[in-house]
Design an enzyme around this catalytic site. Structure first.
Site, short mmCIF file in Angstrom:
data_model
loop_
_atom_site.label_atom_id
_atom_site.label_comp_id
_atom_site.label_asym_id
_atom_site.label_seq_id
_atom_site.Cartn_x
_atom_site.Cartn_y
_atom_site.Cartn_z
N ASP A 80 0.61 -1.23 -0.05
CA ASP A 80 0.02 0.01 -0.21
C ASP A 80 0.72 1.37 0.08
O ASP A 80 0.59 2.22 0.67
CB ASP A 80 -0.94 -0.08 1.18
CG ASP A 80 -1.90 -0.94 1.05
OD1 ASP A 80 -1.95 -1.95 0.28
OD2 ASP A 80 -2.77 -1.31 2.29
N ASP A 127 -4.83 -0.53 -1.45
CA ASP A 127 -6.16 -0.50 -1.20
C ASP A 127 -7.05 0.13 -2.37
O ASP A 127 -6.47 0.81 -3.01
CB ASP A 127 -6.28 0.66 -0.19
CG ASP A 127 -6.45 0.11 1.36
OD1 ASP A 127 -6.26 -0.93 1.52
OD2 ASP A 127 -6.46 0.78 2.45
N HIS A 171 -10.69 1.50 -2.66
CA HIS A 171 -12.08 1.11 -2.03
C HIS A 171 -12.93 1.87 -3.01
O HIS A 171 -12.67 2.97 -3.76
CB HIS A 171 -12.00 2.04 -0.84
CG HIS A 171 -11.15 1.49 0.30
ND1 HIS A 171 -11.12 0.17 0.81
CD2 HIS A 171 -10.05 2.14 1.02
CE1 HIS A 171 -10.36 -0.11 1.80
NE2 HIS A 171 -9.71 0.92 1.97
N HIS A 210 -10.48 7.14 1.66
CA HIS A 210 -9.03 7.15 1.09
C HIS A 210 -8.93 6.22 0.07
O HIS A 210 -9.93 5.11 0.22
CB HIS A 210 -8.08 6.85 2.39
CG HIS A 210 -8.26 5.53 2.89
ND1 HIS A 210 -9.31 5.39 3.93
CD2 HIS A 210 -7.64 4.47 2.78
CE1 HIS A 210 -9.07 3.98 4.47
NE2 HIS A 210 -8.38 3.54 3.66
N LYS A 254 -7.03 -5.03 -3.03
CA LYS A 254 -7.68 -5.40 -1.76
C LYS A 254 -8.71 -4.18 -1.30
O LYS A 254 -8.74 -2.98 -1.65
CB LYS A 254 -6.65 -5.66 -0.74
CG LYS A 254 -5.93 -4.61 -0.19
CD LYS A 254 -4.89 -5.32 0.95
CE LYS A 254 -3.95 -4.13 1.38
NZ LYS A 254 -4.67 -3.02 2.04
N CYS A 310 -1.94 -2.32 7.83
CA CYS A 310 -2.00 -3.16 6.91
C CYS A 310 -0.56 -3.91 6.80
O CYS A 310 -0.23 -5.20 6.28
CB CYS A 310 -1.93 -2.38 5.20
SG CYS A 310 -3.66 -1.91 5.33
#
Length: 201
Positions: free
Chosen positions: A11, A53, A55, A72, A97, A142
């Site tokens: 990340d 990440d 999202h 974020h 993810k 993470c």
């Protein structure tokens, strides 16, 4: 036969660096360390994996839907992109993810999947990887989750301690996370200690 290793970069995205939506202090300081480490893995013929990440705009991960975090790394935004100075190789394996809108999940890279739907464990096993080196952001979330899951999955796991930075919402969170990783079998190393011959020699 030599041990096969992989570098797992967790990340290293703009939103987790200074100026981003959820920055780790000095988060961008991991970038040059990781770039040097990438060079070592590439020279040795070992794969590089980078998680991200990713999202959706509406996510149970975010405070407005009862989650713990401000928005974020929203899909398709600059904040979700890998840091502009991170020199990922052309053959990097990207693990995505946190893309389920209804789950507060996606901390560990081992929860994510490649573009063709393979889990990280499947991806590493396909390359006969036995040993994983972990760096990235953030130490206390993470990175911690990914390193602990790597141990649980049976990989000899190393935390590159100079290639991580934490959020430290509570003072000392990152230090506690590192101690937890050590207790659970993660080996602590620094980037300068990572040296190996080519894997095919």
């Amino acid at each position: 036969m030599s041990i096969k290793r992989a570098l797992l970069i967790v990340d290293v995205q703009h939103d987790f660096c200074p100026g981003g939506a959820l920055p780790a202090e000095d988060g961008d300081a991991v970038v040059p360390v990781l770039n040097r480490t990438i060079e070592k893995f590439q020279a040795a013929g070992y794969p590089v994996v980078a998680s991200r990440d990713w999202h959706p705009e509406q996510s149970a991960h975010f405070q407005e839907r009862g989650g713990p975090w401000p928005p974020h790394c929203i899909q398709g935004t600059t904040g979700a992109e890998f840091h502009k100075d991170l020199e990922l190789p052309a053959d990097v394996v990207v693990i995505t993810k946190g893309d389920d809108p209804d789950e507060d999940e996606g901390y560990s890279a081992f929860e994510g999947k490649t573009d063709d739907g393979k889990s990280l464990v499947e991806t590493l096993h396909a390359e006969d990887i036995e040993e994983v080196f972990v760096g990235g952001l953030a130490t206390d979330y993470c990175v911690r989750a990914s390193a602990l899951d790597a141990v649980k999955a049976g990989f000899r796991t190393h935390l590159i301690v100079d290639a991580v930075r934490g959020v430290d919402i509570n003072p000392g969170d990152s230090g506690h996370a590192i101690e937890e990783m050590k207790r659970d079998g993660v080996h602590i190393t620094i980037s300068d200690q990572i040296n190996f011959a080519r894997s095919d020699e």
